[in-house]
Design a protein around this motif. Structure first.
Motif, PDB file in Angstrom:
ATOM      1  N   MET A   1      41.439  45.137 -64.212  1.00 38.35           N
ATOM      2  CA  MET A   1      41.748  45.693 -62.898  1.00 38.35           C
ATOM      3  C   MET A   1      41.526  47.204 -62.954  1.00 38.35           C
ATOM      4  SD  MET A   1      45.117  45.393 -60.424  1.00 38.35           S
ATOM      5  CE  MET A   1      46.258  45.685 -61.729  1.00 38.35           C
ATOM      6  N   GLU A   2      40.956  47.742 -61.882  1.00 28.42           N
ATOM      7  CA  GLU A   2      40.689  49.181 -61.803  1.00 28.42           C
ATOM      8  C   GLU A   2      41.107  49.672 -60.419  1.00 28.42           C
ATOM      9  OE1 GLU A   2      36.546  50.917 -61.131  1.00 28.42           O
ATOM     10  OE2 GLU A   2      36.910  51.251 -63.270  1.00 28.42           O
ATOM     11  N   LYS A   3      41.740  50.836 -60.378  1.00 24.66           N
ATOM     12  CA  LYS A   3      42.093  51.445 -59.100  1.00 24.66           C
ATOM     13  C   LYS A   3      41.050  52.500 -58.765  1.00 24.66           C
ATOM     14  CE  LYS A   3      45.661  53.593 -56.415  1.00 24.66           C
ATOM     15  NZ  LYS A   3      46.965  54.193 -56.339  1.00 24.66           N
TER      16      LYS A   3
ATOM     17  N   LYS B   1      42.153  51.569 -53.193  1.00 23.75           N
ATOM     18  CA  LYS B   1      41.783  50.155 -53.352  1.00 23.75           C
ATOM     19  C   LYS B   1      41.856  49.750 -54.823  1.00 23.75           C
ATOM     20  CE  LYS B   1      39.908  49.771 -49.123  1.00 23.75           C
ATOM     21  NZ  LYS B   1      40.654  49.367 -48.034  1.00 23.75           N
ATOM     22  N   TYR B   2      41.937  48.460 -55.037  1.00 19.81           N
ATOM     23  CA  TYR B   2      41.935  47.899 -56.383  1.00 19.81           C
ATOM     24  C   TYR B   2      40.734  46.976 -56.518  1.00 19.81           C
ATOM     25  CZ  TYR B   2      46.650  49.687 -56.787  1.00 19.81           C
ATOM     26  OH  TYR B   2      47.734  50.524 -56.837  1.00 19.81           O
TER      27      TYR B   2
ATOM     28  N   ALA C   1      45.890  42.292 -55.823  1.00 13.41           N
ATOM     29  CA  ALA C   1      44.954  42.231 -56.946  1.00 13.41           C
ATOM     30  C   ALA C   1      45.552  41.425 -58.096  1.00 13.41           C
ATOM     31  CB  ALA C   1      44.589  43.637 -57.409  1.00 13.41           C
TER      32      ALA C   1
ATOM     33  N   GLU D   1      48.140  46.574 -55.099  1.00 11.95           N
ATOM     34  CA  GLU D   1      48.140  46.141 -56.491  1.00 11.95           C
ATOM     35  C   GLU D   1      48.640  44.706 -56.600  1.00 11.95           C
ATOM     36  OE1 GLU D   1      49.708  47.641 -60.883  1.00 11.95           O
ATOM     37  OE2 GLU D   1      50.437  48.650 -59.081  1.00 11.95           O
TER      38      GLU D   1
END
Length: 66
Positions: free
Chosen positions: A40-42, A46-47, A24, A21
């Motif tokens: 931002m998306e998890k 992974k991000y 990112a 994170e």
């Protein structure tokens, strides 16, 4: 190519998979300082970042048809 539509705005995936994170968030700050909106998306472990920027000026070259 990954695309996200949020509040009628089109965001494009930046093409990178971030392992942490913090990694990112560092990239997010860079994009924001360059004038981009960023999401931002998890996904799994992974991000992913999605960015968009509105064109400040459109330049048209050539002469218009008569």
């Amino acid at each position: 190519m990954r695309v996200k539509i949020v509040e009628r705005k089109k965001f494009m995936w930046d093409g990178n998979e971030y392992k942490t994170e913090e990694e990112a968030k560092d990239a997010m700050l860079k994009y924001k300082s360059d004038g981009f909106e960023v999401l931002m998306e998890k996904g799994g472990d992974k991000y992913y970042l999605y960015t968009r920027r509105v064109a400040a000026q459109v330049v048209v070259e050539g002469t218009p048809p008569v």
